[in-house]
Design an enzyme around this catalytic site. Structure first.
Site, short mmCIF file in Angstrom:
data_model
loop_
_atom_site.label_atom_id
_atom_site.label_comp_id
_atom_site.label_asym_id
_atom_site.label_seq_id
_atom_site.Cartn_x
_atom_site.Cartn_y
_atom_site.Cartn_z
N HIS A 107 44.26 -32.18 -5.29
CA HIS A 107 45.19 -31.21 -5.88
C HIS A 107 44.60 -30.76 -7.32
O HIS A 107 44.22 -31.52 -7.90
CB HIS A 107 46.63 -31.97 -6.04
N GLU A 186 32.30 -39.32 -9.95
CA GLU A 186 31.02 -38.29 -9.87
C GLU A 186 30.34 -38.48 -11.11
O GLU A 186 30.76 -39.26 -12.23
CB GLU A 186 31.40 -37.02 -9.56
N GLU A 188 29.06 -37.20 -14.96
CA GLU A 188 29.42 -36.39 -15.85
C GLU A 188 28.27 -35.64 -16.45
O GLU A 188 27.30 -36.49 -17.07
CB GLU A 188 30.39 -37.15 -16.88
N GLN A 250 29.25 -38.00 -0.84
CA GLN A 250 29.09 -36.36 -0.89
C GLN A 250 27.55 -36.11 -0.63
O GLN A 250 26.84 -36.48 -1.67
CB GLN A 250 29.75 -35.97 -2.07
N TYR A 252 26.28 -32.88 -0.19
CA TYR A 252 26.49 -31.39 -0.07
C TYR A 252 25.14 -30.78 -0.24
O TYR A 252 24.41 -31.48 -1.40
CB TYR A 252 27.32 -30.84 -1.10
N GLU A 288 33.03 -22.33 -0.51
CA GLU A 288 33.96 -22.07 -1.27
C GLU A 288 34.15 -20.40 -1.73
O GLU A 288 32.60 -20.09 -2.25
CB GLU A 288 34.45 -22.73 -2.37
N TYR A 339 34.56 -30.90 2.51
CA TYR A 339 35.50 -30.59 1.45
C TYR A 339 35.72 -29.19 1.72
O TYR A 339 35.14 -28.18 2.37
CB TYR A 339 34.45 -30.85 0.32
N GLU A 829 -12.06 -57.12 -32.59
CA GLU A 829 -12.07 -58.40 -32.26
C GLU A 829 -13.10 -59.05 -32.91
O GLU A 829 -14.49 -58.59 -32.49
CB GLU A 829 -11.61 -58.95 -31.26
#
Length: 847
Positions: A107, A186, A188, A250, A252, A288, A339, A829
């Site tokens: 949603h 996921e 950020e 996922q 994709y 999409e 998706y 040394e």
């Protein structure tokens, strides 16, 4: 994943302002910005019962390979936005087909008082339940960590997290009447989550798992995680994995390799340490509308104006590859998910659109005239993908043809999985404990099994190679306990290196055994010899021992490098000959039972070993096949003067002592002391840790040359310099060593080397420098007349070794007189080699 997975976005709004609003809110984490609906939802008892039954079927694998989809709520015809207007009338959840096993309510852009929510609880849930589709609500992880939504109203304390978990379950699951909860985690890209936020999210997740999911009080609800993160980057997953019903990863876009699944394969190697393959689902994305670069995945076919229906074809798509992909180990995957399932059947824009930006789309530019529009879907692609997976014979249920014994079949299905394809992929432990098992036939199909435990199977009469997993010929472990009814034990030709795990004392009804043609060490003192004798005793209790009923010949024990070596000290005479330490002191091979065989002659004697006149080592087994090759071993020598070299060869020309370290490539295997002739006293680097009491340069740099580490150089801007140091006690020095400028690992420059220099001691051995003021001491140490030169450098060797004739002194100075070039001469040394004098001798020397 390295690329930015700007996943689960939508840009389908018409006006520019609405378009940008959608762009900013369509990443999965946009879920956090939507206030959960406050209304209480009551679902009818029938729907609750149906939903519980669906969850049980899904969880138990009775649905076969699963197909799931994320439906974007704002693309449902009942959805309205904050302005109360309908957003997209083209599609509805009610039309999602039965081929979809789980539908995720994803949603966004849907107002809390939208008619969508009443349609979901009063209509969609019932309709989808009737056709066999379960519904699961998706929320973002920020709903759990205090950033947004309900989590902002609860304190981050145990009681607060428990109350928050209950509120989340009530709000998003119970009140909406859905069948579970999916939490999206996921990467950020801005305002990244902190470790503290992830820790709180995990605590709340665990509290949710107490309420719903396979381990929760309400097992009629699913608990799922979906993520873009790999295992190592997902601490929340690692902390909650045991409580998850499913993990949705996922993927994709291309995942690398010719088949575009390389990342999936490598990820699964990590995931299988936490979950079963039957919990693992992989996902693709439909195209999409108005998606910009960074959100163009090409998981479905591109648009073809000559074939407007190409978007409904799965041939050549990444989505089809995912449907066909299976883990190589662990078992069959649970299934796949999509998706933006509401975009099913819409073709993808072509590569010419792959660089379009948000700004261009907002301005109405670079929009595709066909596929960027919203259209009605009939879910053709989803139907085809589900059918493709359902036709996969690997998902056929294990039956009596695979495993005839019903009791065995039941235990295998419980532990391995119910599908035929699970048998060849299962790579863990199988424990069989049901006394009703009579036959083990079918276990041979478990070709990757790592461990087989046969416990208290008193009705099993025989164990033979043809019914044991193929992995038994490699390194799989076999455990047998309480097999009191076993009459025939045949482990012939299984490359067994030991009989560990076999309870031979429990084989009270054994009448024959064959452990021949293995890799067992049956020599007199080995543990397997004792086990063999017990096996023979068990057989003799029932019948006379013969070659036919007690086979143990033709063993070919595998050789190993010894873990320890007996030689702690070695010796060579002074014979002017070259000797090889590896050949003389570091040699030999051991069996799995640690029987040491030093050379070919010892191996020949080992082969002659016999039991009751029967030779147990294969006659054609050779020493070359058994022995371990030490060719890759390296030897590091430290001589008595602390000179180091990497060689196994020593020429015995004079009395000497070496500290010997032998490396097998990773670690020191043996450490030993080697004496040549009468040996020599191991000297000490007396300058290591000495106190620098004066210098013509920087004292902090000067201290680097007596810290025991060949690294940072001492240098000054002048071509000449000096360092004076205190050895803290009287010493007797025999040699010294200078590590020239080129030993600095940062430069390795020969032009930094010293060409000329002097090693000196104070003339006055009774001087008490500590009684002087700093200025007096600095002046005294800088004065050349106060020093005696005991050795000089006259060449620019990388490491200069100089001799000193038993010099005793506490205070020393080294002077650089000349470099090999115009560059400032340097050294890393300085070592003074010898022994410290006892206090009484030191006092005598000073007097």
């Amino acid at each position: 994943m390295d690329k930015r997975l700007l996943v689960k976005r939508t840009l389908g709004c018409v006006c520019a302002a609405t378009l940008m609003g959608a762009i900013l809110a369509t990443h999965h984490d946009s879920l956090i910005s939507v206030k959960a609906e406050e209304k209480t939802v009551q679902t009818g008892k029938t729907d609750q019962q149906i939903g519980a039954k669906l969850v049980q079927e899904i969880r138990e694998g009775k649905r076969g390979p699963l197909y799931a989809g994320y439906f974007r709520t704002w693309h449902d015809r009942a959805s309205t936005g904050a302005d109360g207007k309908q957003q997209h009338p083209e599609n509805t959840m009610a039309e999602v087909p039965k081929e979809v096993d789980i539908l995720f309510v994803f949603h966004d852009h849907t107002a809390s008082d939208s008619p969508f929510w009443s349609e979901l609880k009063d209509s969609y849930v019932h309709k989808l339940h009737q056709q066999g589709t379960a519904l699961v609500q998706t929320i973002g992880v920020n709903e759990l960590n205090g950033r947004t939504g309900l989590s902002k109203d609860y304190p981050d304390i145990p009681e607060g997290n428990k109350a928050l978990a209950a509120a989340i379950v009530k709000t998003f699951v119970t009140d909406r009447g859905v069948d579970g909860l999916d939490i999206d985690i996921e990467h950020e890209f801005t305002n990244k989550r902190t470790p503290e936020e992830d820790a709180r999210a995990l605590n709340v997740f665990k509290e949710i798992a107490q309420l719903i999911g396979k381990n929760g009080s309400d097992k009629s609800k699913l608990l799922i995680m979906d993520t873009t993160l790999s295992v190592e980057n997902n601490p929340i997953f690692k902390g909650i994995a045991e409580d998850l019903d499913y993990l949705l990863r996922q993927y994709y876009g291309s995942q690398g390799g010719e088949a575009e699944v390389d990342t999936i394969n490598s990820d699964w190697n990590q995931y299988q340490n936490y979950i079963d393959a039957s919990q693992f689902m992989i996902g693709f994305s439909f195209f999409e509308e108005s998606a910009p670069k960074g959100n163009l995945w090409f998981d479905v076919n591109e648009y073809d104006p000559k074939n407007p229906e190409r978007g409904k074809d799965i041939e050549g798509t990444r989505a089809k590859k995912y449907a066909e992909w299976q883990p190589s180990t662990g078992g069959l995957k649970a299934g796949i998910f999509s998706y933006a399932i509401d975009r099913d059947g819409v073709a993808h824009v072509g590569k010419e659109y792959s660089q379009r930006t948000y700004q261009e789309l907002e301005a109405g530019l670079k929009k595709h005239p066909v596929v960027d529009n919203i259209s009605h879907t009939d879910y053709t692609v989803s139907r085809k993908l589900k059918a493709l997976m359902a036709e996969d014979k690997r998902y056929d249920v294990i039956d009596q043809k695979d495993i005839p014994d019903a009791a065995l079949r039941e235990q295998v299905i419980q532990q391995v999985g119910q599908y035929k394809g699970d048998l060849e992929r299962y790579n863990k432990t199988l424990v069989l404990t049901v006394d009703k098992i009579h036959s083990l036939k079918g276990l041979e199909k478990l070709s990757h099994l790592q461990k087989l435990e046969l416990c208290q199977l008193s009705n099993v009469k025989e164990v033979t190679p043809d019914i044991l997993p193929e992995s038994m010929k490699k390194d799989a472990e076999l455990v047998m306990t309480g097999m009191t009814g076993l009459e025939k034990l045949n482990l012939r030709g299984l490359n067994r290196q030991t009989l560990d795990g076999i309870d031979v004392n429990g084989l009270t009804h054994l009448t024959s055994f064959d452990i021949s043609h293995n890799s067992l060490d049956l020599s007199e003192k080995s543990a397997d010899r004792k086990l063999l004798m017990t096996l023979m005793e068990q057989v003799s209790n029932h019948q006379k021992i013969t070659v036919k009923n007690t086979a143990f010949e033709n063993q070919k024990p595998k050789g190993y490098y010894p873990q320890t070596y007996d030689t702690k000290e070695g010796h060579y005479d002074v014979d002017n000959a070259e000797h090889d330490i590896l050949t003389d002191f570091v040699f030999g091979t051991v069996t799995k039972r640690d029987t040491f065989i030093g050379d070919e002659e010892a191996f020949a004697m080992y082969k002659e070993g016999a039991i009751d006149g029967r030779q147990y080592v294969a006659k054609d087994y050779t020493y070359e096949a058994f022995r371990k090759d030490y060719q890759g071993y390296k030897v590091h020598l430290t001589a008595s003067n602390l000179g180091e070299s990497d060689t196994s060869k020593v020429t015995a020309t004079t009395d000497e002592t070496y500290l010997v370290d032998v490396f097998d490539g990773e670690k020191i295997v043996p450490h030993m002391t080697l004496h040549v002739g009468n040996g020599a006293t191991i000297m000490e680097n007396l300058a290591k840790g000495a106190k620098v009491i004066g210098t013509s340069g920087d004292i902090s740099l000067a201290e680097k040359v007596v810290d025991g580490v060949v690294a940072d150089s001492f240098w000054t801007w002048d071509t000449k310099n000096w360092i004076a140091f205190d050895l803290n006690s009287q010493v007797i020095a025999k040699e010294w060593r200078l590590f020239n400028g080129e030993t600095d690992p940062r430069f390795k420059d020969k032009e930094l080397n010293i060409q000329k220099g002097r090693l000196q001691i104070l003339k006055d051995k009774t001087i008490h420098l500590e009684n002087m003021s700093k200025d007096e001491r600095d002046s005294y140490l800088a004065d050349e007349q106060n020093w005696i030169t005991v050795s000089e450098i006259t060449s620019n060797q990388k490491i200069y070794n100089g001799s000193i004739t038993d010099i005793t002194s506490r205070y020393w100075r080294f002077c650089v007189d000349e470099g090999v070039s115009s560059k400032s001469p340097q050294y890393t040394e300085l070592q003074i080699l010898g022994q410290r004098l006892s206090s009484d001798i030191a006092s005598t020397v000073q007097d």
